[in-house]
Design an enzyme around this catalytic site. Structure first.
Site: not given
Length: 411
Positions: A389, A385
């Protein structure tokens, strides 16, 4: 003159390595090219050959301890040379060039000073120093028997043993009574490969915030295409393609349109890779190995199938080099052949994502207002992450689904 055997540099970014196992013992006669020990890097375990023929002496016996590249680990005494003591630096032979590095590496001869001499001139291995600290032992009181008087683990333990035998009996009686271990079962130390895997995956889980997306994808078209490709490959003399290779081929094509999935975390930045190098997770004797299909984005199916077969054969024969195990930009792990429905995989650092593939099984699904059986498989993408995204990962999975359900559009 005796030849100094040093820990060789077998990879561009290698600064330290570990001796995983010695294939010879003190005093053995070796011939140039004989395998004398195995070296472990952060990518692989490789065999190291003797750079000369003679009697090997003053072996650094510790294994599994990080050692700086260039550190002397043994000496080879040529015929007629005395081997009771390691030679002084001024008497060392001229450097001997490396013989071969792939798949085996050759130990180098060198005249440089060891990397672990202290400012006081005391020479000791890292393991010897650690043991000395644990026992509050002054290394200056220990006689070293290694090359040029280096103090090794054996020297420290011998000194501690002598000290304990000379200690007063009262001290021995007052020593704490060891508590018997209550552990059961067999304790097996990690193999070299297992240590590498444990280190890298622990690093991944502690530094990369993972998130996961799973898609159930129909495999009818991919399965049909695989059958036609098998017939074509037989005609042209290429290996029979597997579902793993087909998935890698399709994923490589999809990755072209999703550079953020084919990227790596580098400090506080994202490295977007121009080349698509796909690692394929494989198993060898219980160990995880990930050889890399380089430039997978530019390969056609016959070329990728041949390269996959070559890497799989090298993996089985233990002939893969660090270069063939490193440099991946994306990884695929397929456990479908073991009946696994779905799973989440740990990202292979510093890569930004890994695709986990489950088994293909016929399931009832709705098609044209009818319930029909279709071959379905679960694909789970693990993403870092920090650089990927959720929407970017979802778009990649949507395109992967479309490509697998209509693979001939891309191929």
């Amino acid at each position: 003159m005796p030849v100094e055997v040093i820990l060789p540099k077998v990879d561009m970014d290698m600064e330290t390595g570990t001796i995983e196992a010695w294939h010879v013992k003190e005093g053995d006669l070796v011939r140039q090219g004989d395998t004398i020990f195995e070296i472990g890097t952060n990518k692989a375990v490789m065999e190291v050959e003797a750079p000369a023929s003679g009697a090997i002496r003053n072996i650094m016996t510790e294994t599994g301890v990080p050692i700086s590249v260039g550190t002397p680990v043994a000496w080879i005494y040529l015929d007629g040379e005395a081997g009771n003591k390691p030679p002084e630096p001024a008497a060392t032979a001229a450097p001997v060039a490396a013989v071969a590095s792939r798949p085996r590496t050759s130990a180098l001869a060198a005249t440089e000073a060891p990397a672990f001499a202290t400012a006081s001139g005391l020479r000791a291995t890292p393991l010897a120093r650690r043991i000395a600290r644990q026992h509050a032992l002054d290394l200056g009181t220990v006689a070293g028997t290694g090359p040029r008087g280096r103090i090794g683990e054996i020297d420290v333990r011998r000194h501690l043993d002598q000290r304990s035998r000379c200690a007063p009996a009262e001290q021995a009686r007052s020593a704490p009574t060891p508590i018997a271990s209550t552990s059961e079962g067999r304790l097996q130390p990690f193999s070299a490969i297992r240590r590498i895997v444990a280190s890298r995956l622990s690093q991944s889980m502690s530094t990369a915030p993972h998130f996961y997306l799973t898609s159930e994808i129909e495999m009818s078209a991919a399965r049909d295409l695989l059958g036609r490709l098998a017939a074509r490959h037989e005609r042209i003399g290429a290996p029979k393609p597997s579902i793993t290779v087909l998935i890698a081929r399709i994923a490589a094509r999809v990755l072209r349109d999703h550079p953020v999935i084919n990227a790596s975390a580098e400090g506080e930045a994202t490295r977007f890779h121009e080349r698509i190098n796909i690692g394929i997770a494989m198993e060898r004797d219980g160990d995880l190995v990930v050889p890399v299909l380089r430039d997978a984005g530019s390969m056609d199916m016959p070329a990728m199938t041949r390269e996959f077969a070559r890497l799989r054969d090298g993996m089985a024969r233990r002939t893969l080099t660090p270069a063939e195990l490193g440099g991946g930009t994306f990884t695929i792990s397929n456990l479908g052949m073991y009946g696994v429905d779905s799973f989440t995989a740990i990202i292979n650092p510093p890569q930004g994502a890994i695709l986990a593939v489950g088994r293909t099984v016929d399931k009832p699904v709705g098609r044209d207002s009818q319930i029909v059986l279709r071959p379905m498989a679960n694909f789970t993408l693990s993403s870092d992450h920090r650089i990927v995204d959720g929407v970017a990962a979802a778009r990649f999975m949507a395109d992967l689904r479309e490509a697998l359900e209509s693979p001939e559009v891309l191929l």
